[in-house]
Design a protein around this motif. Structure first.
Motif, short mmCIF file in Angstrom:
data_model
loop_
_atom_site.label_atom_id
_atom_site.label_comp_id
_atom_site.label_asym_id
_atom_site.label_seq_id
_atom_site.Cartn_x
_atom_site.Cartn_y
_atom_site.Cartn_z
N TYR A 63 0.84 -1.19 0.00
CA TYR A 63 0.00 0.00 0.00
C TYR A 63 0.88 1.25 0.00
O TYR A 63 1.83 1.34 0.79
CB TYR A 63 -0.87 0.05 1.25
N CYS A 64 0.55 2.20 -0.85
CA CYS A 64 1.21 3.49 -0.71
C CYS A 64 0.37 4.35 0.24
O CYS A 64 -0.83 4.14 0.39
CB CYS A 64 1.41 4.18 -2.05
N ALA A 65 1.04 5.27 0.89
CA ALA A 65 0.40 6.09 1.91
C ALA A 65 0.99 7.48 1.89
O ALA A 65 2.16 7.67 1.54
CB ALA A 65 0.58 5.45 3.29
N TRP A 81 5.23 7.17 11.74
CA TRP A 81 4.47 6.51 10.69
C TRP A 81 3.50 5.47 11.27
O TRP A 81 3.26 4.43 10.67
CB TRP A 81 5.41 5.83 9.69
N SER A 82 2.93 5.76 12.42
CA SER A 82 1.88 4.87 12.91
C SER A 82 0.68 4.96 11.98
O SER A 82 0.50 5.96 11.27
CB SER A 82 1.49 5.23 14.33
N LEU A 83 -0.14 3.93 11.96
CA LEU A 83 -1.25 3.88 11.02
C LEU A 83 -2.21 5.05 11.21
O LEU A 83 -2.80 5.55 10.25
CB LEU A 83 -2.00 2.56 11.15
N ARG A 84 -2.36 5.53 12.43
CA ARG A 84 -3.31 6.62 12.67
C ARG A 84 -2.79 7.96 12.15
O ARG A 84 -3.53 8.94 12.07
CB ARG A 84 -3.65 6.73 14.15
N GLU A 85 -1.49 8.01 11.82
CA GLU A 85 -0.91 9.25 11.27
C GLU A 85 -1.21 9.41 9.78
O GLU A 85 -1.03 10.48 9.23
CB GLU A 85 0.60 9.26 11.48
#
Length: 123
Positions: free
Chosen positions: A94-96, A105-109
Motif C-alpha cells: 500500500y502506498c500512503a 508513521w503509525s497507522l493513525r498518522e
C-alpha cells in the motif's frame, strides 16, 4: 488526494519487481510518502518512506539494501523498486501519504491510503 497503486504481480524468489503509486488531486511533494505492506494474518508494516522535503528515505531493516523508494514529482508518482525478493516479501503493498508536520508513521498518522497491490513471491 487519491492514490492509485500498480505494478504488483508474481515473481520468483531472487527476482525484481517495481510498484508505483500515482497521486491525483495533490502533488506527492506536498506529503511525506511511504509504502506499507500487509501479509496474510499479519499487521500492516512500514516498508519505506520518503520525506516531503529533501527526498530523504528510510527503510525497514528487513528490506534495507534490497528495496529503493523514489519520487518523481513531474509524474506525481512514488515508486518502490524491489530487488532480491524473498518469499517473506509477499504481501499486499500500500502506498500512503501523511501531512509533513506529523511525526512517525503509525497507522493513525496516515492521511491517505492507496488501494493496495499484491506482490507474490514464489520460492
Amino acid at each position: 488526494v487519491q492514490l492509485q497503486a500498480s505494478g504488483g504481480g508474481l515473481v520468483q524468489a531472487g527476482g525484481s519487481l517495481r510498484v508505483s503509486c500515482v497521486a491525483s488531486g495533490r502533488t506527492v511533494s506536498d506529503y511525506d510518502m511511504a509504502w506499507f505492506r500487509q501479509a496474510p494474518g499479519k499487521e500492516r508494516e512500514l516498508v519505506a518512506s520518503i520525506s516531503r522535503s529533501g527526498g530523504g528515505t528510510a527503510y525497514a531493516d528487513s528490506v534495507k539494501g534490497r528495496f529503493t523508494m523514489s519520487r518523481d514529482s513531474a509524474k506525481n508518482t512514488v515508486t518502490l523498486q524491489m530487488n532480491s525478493l524473498k518469499p517473506e516479501d509477499m504481501a499486499v503493498y500500500y502506498c500512503a501519504a501523511k501531512s509533513y508536520w506529523k511525526t512517525g508513521w503509525s497507522l493513525r498518522e496516515i492521511d491517505y491510503w492507496g488501494q493496495g497491490t499484491l506482490v507474490t513471491v514464489s520460492s
